[in-house]
Design a protein around this motif. Structure first.
Motif, PDB file in Angstrom:
ATOM      1  N   GLY A 225       0.785  -1.232   0.000  1.00  0.00           N
ATOM      2  CA  GLY A 225       0.000   0.000   0.000  1.00  0.00           C
ATOM      3  C   GLY A 225       0.815   1.279   0.000  1.00  0.00           C
ATOM      4  O   GLY A 225       0.240   2.373   0.098  1.00  0.00           O
ATOM      5  N   LYS A 226       2.150   1.186  -0.146  1.00  0.00           N
ATOM      6  CA  LYS A 226       2.982   2.395  -0.111  1.00  0.00           C
ATOM      7  C   LYS A 226       2.624   3.356  -1.249  1.00  0.00           C
ATOM      8  O   LYS A 226       2.452   4.559  -1.022  1.00  0.00           O
ATOM      9  CB  LYS A 226       4.466   2.027  -0.194  1.00  0.00           C
ATOM     10  CG  LYS A 226       4.986   1.163   0.934  1.00  0.00           C
ATOM     11  CD  LYS A 226       6.497   1.064   0.917  1.00  0.00           C
ATOM     12  CE  LYS A 226       7.043   0.503  -0.393  1.00  0.00           C
ATOM     13  NZ  LYS A 226       6.598  -0.884  -0.660  1.00  0.00           N
ATOM     14  N   SER A 227       2.550   2.842  -2.468  1.00  0.00           N
ATOM     15  CA  SER A 227       2.239   3.700  -3.612  1.00  0.00           C
ATOM     16  C   SER A 227       0.849   4.303  -3.493  1.00  0.00           C
ATOM     17  O   SER A 227       0.629   5.475  -3.835  1.00  0.00           O
ATOM     18  CB  SER A 227       2.358   2.912  -4.920  1.00  0.00           C
ATOM     19  OG  SER A 227       3.685   2.499  -5.141  1.00  0.00           O
ATOM     20  N   THR A 228      -0.096   3.523  -2.996  1.00  0.00           N
ATOM     21  CA  THR A 228      -1.450   4.030  -2.804  1.00  0.00           C
ATOM     22  C   THR A 228      -1.460   5.154  -1.771  1.00  0.00           C
ATOM     23  O   THR A 228      -2.135   6.174  -1.954  1.00  0.00           O
ATOM     24  CB  THR A 228      -2.383   2.893  -2.344  1.00  0.00           C
ATOM     25  OG1 THR A 228      -2.434   1.896  -3.367  1.00  0.00           O
ATOM     26  CG2 THR A 228      -3.786   3.412  -2.075  1.00  0.00           C
ATOM     27  N   LEU A 229      -0.680   5.003  -0.709  1.00  0.00           N
ATOM     28  CA  LEU A 229      -0.593   6.042   0.312  1.00  0.00           C
ATOM     29  C   LEU A 229      -0.057   7.338  -0.290  1.00  0.00           C
ATOM     30  O   LEU A 229      -0.581   8.426  -0.024  1.00  0.00           O
ATOM     31  CB  LEU A 229       0.295   5.572   1.459  1.00  0.00           C
ATOM     32  CG  LEU A 229       0.483   6.554   2.621  1.00  0.00           C
ATOM     33  CD1 LEU A 229      -0.855   6.891   3.267  1.00  0.00           C
ATOM     34  CD2 LEU A 229       1.439   5.970   3.661  1.00  0.00           C
ATOM     35  N   LEU A 230       0.972   7.237  -1.128  1.00  0.00           N
ATOM     36  CA  LEU A 230       1.518   8.430  -1.778  1.00  0.00           C
ATOM     37  C   LEU A 230       0.470   9.103  -2.659  1.00  0.00           C
ATOM     38  O   LEU A 230       0.332  10.328  -2.668  1.00  0.00           O
ATOM     39  CB  LEU A 230       2.735   8.066  -2.623  1.00  0.00           C
ATOM     40  CG  LEU A 230       4.003   7.604  -1.900  1.00  0.00           C
ATOM     41  CD1 LEU A 230       5.130   7.424  -2.907  1.00  0.00           C
ATOM     42  CD2 LEU A 230       4.411   8.569  -0.813  1.00  0.00           C
ATOM     43  N   LYS A 231      -0.268   8.310  -3.431  1.00  0.00           N
ATOM     44  CA  LYS A 231      -1.281   8.866  -4.324  1.00  0.00           C
ATOM     45  C   LYS A 231      -2.402   9.546  -3.541  1.00  0.00           C
ATOM     46  O   LYS A 231      -2.955  10.558  -3.987  1.00  0.00           O
ATOM     47  CB  LYS A 231      -1.843   7.769  -5.227  1.00  0.00           C
ATOM     48  CG  LYS A 231      -0.841   7.260  -6.254  1.00  0.00           C
ATOM     49  CD  LYS A 231      -1.404   6.094  -7.065  1.00  0.00           C
ATOM     50  CE  LYS A 231      -0.378   5.568  -8.058  1.00  0.00           C
ATOM     51  NZ  LYS A 231      -0.887   4.404  -8.820  1.00  0.00           N
ATOM     52  N   LEU A 232      -2.728   9.018  -2.386  1.00  0.00           N
ATOM     53  CA  LEU A 232      -3.738   9.648  -1.543  1.00  0.00           C
ATOM     54  C   LEU A 232      -3.239  10.988  -1.010  1.00  0.00           C
ATOM     55  O   LEU A 232      -3.967  11.981  -1.004  1.00  0.00           O
ATOM     56  CB  LEU A 232      -4.098   8.727  -0.376  1.00  0.00           C
ATOM     57  CG  LEU A 232      -4.934   7.491  -0.729  1.00  0.00           C
ATOM     58  CD1 LEU A 232      -4.916   6.487   0.416  1.00  0.00           C
ATOM     59  CD2 LEU A 232      -6.376   7.891  -1.052  1.00  0.00           C
ATOM     60  N   ILE A 233      -1.980  11.028  -0.586  1.00  0.00           N
ATOM     61  CA  ILE A 233      -1.400  12.267  -0.074  1.00  0.00           C
ATOM     62  C   ILE A 233      -1.339  13.327  -1.159  1.00  0.00           C
ATOM     63  O   ILE A 233      -1.596  14.516  -0.920  1.00  0.00           O
ATOM     64  CB  ILE A 233       0.002  12.002   0.507  1.00  0.00           C
ATOM     65  CG1 ILE A 233      -0.110  11.134   1.774  1.00  0.00           C
ATOM     66  CG2 ILE A 233       0.732  13.302   0.826  1.00  0.00           C
ATOM     67  CD1 ILE A 233       1.230  10.639   2.303  1.00  0.00           C
ATOM     68  N   LEU A 234      -1.024  12.910  -2.392  1.00  0.00           N
ATOM     69  CA  LEU A 234      -0.919  13.845  -3.514  1.00  0.00           C
ATOM     70  C   LEU A 234      -2.277  14.230  -4.098  1.00  0.00           C
ATOM     71  O   LEU A 234      -2.354  15.069  -4.998  1.00  0.00           O
ATOM     72  CB  LEU A 234      -0.052  13.237  -4.618  1.00  0.00           C
ATOM     73  CG  LEU A 234       1.440  13.120  -4.298  1.00  0.00           C
ATOM     74  CD1 LEU A 234       2.140  12.222  -5.312  1.00  0.00           C
ATOM     75  CD2 LEU A 234       2.091  14.500  -4.271  1.00  0.00           C
ATOM     76  N   GLY A 235      -3.337  13.604  -3.613  1.00  0.00           N
ATOM     77  CA  GLY A 235      -4.666  13.920  -4.119  1.00  0.00           C
ATOM     78  C   GLY A 235      -4.996  13.253  -5.435  1.00  0.00           C
ATOM     79  O   GLY A 235      -5.972  13.617  -6.099  1.00  0.00           O
ATOM     80  N   LEU A 236      -4.212  12.258  -5.841  1.00  0.00           N
ATOM     81  CA  LEU A 236      -4.484  11.531  -7.081  1.00  0.00           C
ATOM     82  C   LEU A 236      -5.565  10.474  -6.870  1.00  0.00           C
ATOM     83  O   LEU A 236      -6.180  10.019  -7.834  1.00  0.00           O
ATOM     84  CB  LEU A 236      -3.198  10.873  -7.593  1.00  0.00           C
ATOM     85  CG  LEU A 236      -2.036  11.831  -7.859  1.00  0.00           C
ATOM     86  CD1 LEU A 236      -0.789  11.062  -8.281  1.00  0.00           C
ATOM     87  CD2 LEU A 236      -2.416  12.859  -8.932  1.00  0.00           C
ATOM     88  N   LEU A 237      -5.764  10.074  -5.628  1.00  0.00           N
ATOM     89  CA  LEU A 237      -6.842   9.170  -5.243  1.00  0.00           C
ATOM     90  C   LEU A 237      -7.613   9.790  -4.087  1.00  0.00           C
ATOM     91  O   LEU A 237      -7.049  10.580  -3.318  1.00  0.00           O
ATOM     92  CB  LEU A 237      -6.292   7.804  -4.811  1.00  0.00           C
ATOM     93  CG  LEU A 237      -5.578   6.946  -5.863  1.00  0.00           C
ATOM     94  CD1 LEU A 237      -4.973   5.706  -5.205  1.00  0.00           C
ATOM     95  CD2 LEU A 237      -6.526   6.544  -6.987  1.00  0.00           C
ATOM     96  N   LYS A 238      -8.872   9.427  -3.956  1.00  0.00           N
ATOM     97  CA  LYS A 238      -9.693   9.883  -2.834  1.00  0.00           C
ATOM     98  C   LYS A 238      -9.950   8.714  -1.891  1.00  0.00           C
ATOM     99  O   LYS A 238     -10.261   7.606  -2.340  1.00  0.00           O
ATOM    100  CB  LYS A 238     -11.023  10.439  -3.335  1.00  0.00           C
ATOM    101  CG  LYS A 238     -10.903  11.735  -4.120  1.00  0.00           C
ATOM    102  CD  LYS A 238     -12.278  12.264  -4.503  1.00  0.00           C
ATOM    103  CE  LYS A 238     -12.160  13.585  -5.260  1.00  0.00           C
ATOM    104  NZ  LYS A 238     -13.504  14.109  -5.639  1.00  0.00           N
TER     105      LYS A 238
END
Length: 263
Positions: A56-69
């Motif tokens: 889940g590391k990449s998913t966590l980064l995408k959430l922080i960057l606002g690329l995922l909700k």
């Protein structure tokens, strides 16, 4: 010190907190990837994200960057939603794919960090000045007119960090920054991060625990759930055999909280 996020009902303002996740969960096609993630990061803090592939590391980064909700929970970046606050993040991705035959210069690579600031289709003189200042900070100004493809791995790394710095971020986010570089380059990079950490928070993803534990104060372990640990000194024969010297390691005998470390 990094800490578990306080309850959502807390009313005490915390102007030092730049990133806060509270009860964040996310799933792809109903398959859980992250569950009930809560932690906060403060100004000029140095932290690392570690964990297995697929954890889940990449998913966590995408959430922080606002690329995922997130499916549930809240993320606050510089006091607002991630999309609104991410212009204060300097991001260096793990891999940069480029055509080695494409004649892009080092200066042009750094200017890409200002793409969201142009409206005319052209970079201004000030943008180019900022790009040269970022290159100078990484001791790469003399390479500004060289082709990016002609640089060594360590030099490319510095240019990509300059690209992340050109937006004058308050949070520098680095994904596997020491991958594919030799030990000499890694040592130099460590010194660069220490200098940058004087004025900005640094959050990096790395599998190199030997490198990470020399620099960061806290480690975020990600494997579906998230646990936050401080770094601590550890000596041992096996560690010396692997790293060639004593190093700090993650302590799993206690946890971080807003009040401190509980054993």
């Amino acid at each position: 010190m990094i800490a578990s996020a306080p309850p959502a009902t807390a009313t005490t303002p915390d102007t030092d907190t730049i990133l806060r996740l509270s009860g964040v969960s996310f799933a792809y096609d109903n398959v859980p990837v992250l569950r009930d993630v809560s932690f906060s990061i403060h100004a000029r803090e140095s932290v690392c994200i570690v964990g297995p592939n697929g954890g889940g590391k990449s998913t966590l980064l995408k959430l922080i960057l606002g690329l995922l909700k997130p499916d549930s929970g809240e993320i606050e970046l510089f006091g607002c939603r991630p999309k609104a606050g991410r212009n204060r993040i300097g991001y260096m991705p793990q891999m940069v794919h480029f055509d080695p035959m494409f004649p892009i210069s080092v200066r042009d690579v750094v200017l890409m960090g200002k793409l969201d600031c142009i409206s005319t289709g052209w970079f201004s003189g000030n943008h180019k000045k900022l790009a040269m200042e970022a290159l100078a900070e990484l001791d790469m100004a003399d390479y500004a007119d060289r082709r990016f493809s002609n640089l060594s791995g360590g030099q490319r790394q510095r240019v990509l960090i300059a690209r992340a710095l050109v937006c004058d971020p308050d949070l520098l986010l680095l994904d596997e920054p020491t991958a594919n570089v030799d030990q000499a380059v890694e040592e130099d990079f460590y010194a660069t991060l220490e200098k940058l950490n004087d004025r900005m928070a640094i959050m990096l993803v790395s599998h190199d625990l030997g490198f990470v534990s020399r620099f960061v104060k806290s480690v975020i372990c990600v494997n579906r759930t998230v646990h936050v640990h401080p770094t601590a000194d550890l000596t041992g024969r096996d560690i010396r055999e692997v790293y060639g010297e004593d190093m700090a390691a993650i302590r799993h005998d206690h946890r971080c909280s807003s009040e401190g470390h509980d054993h």
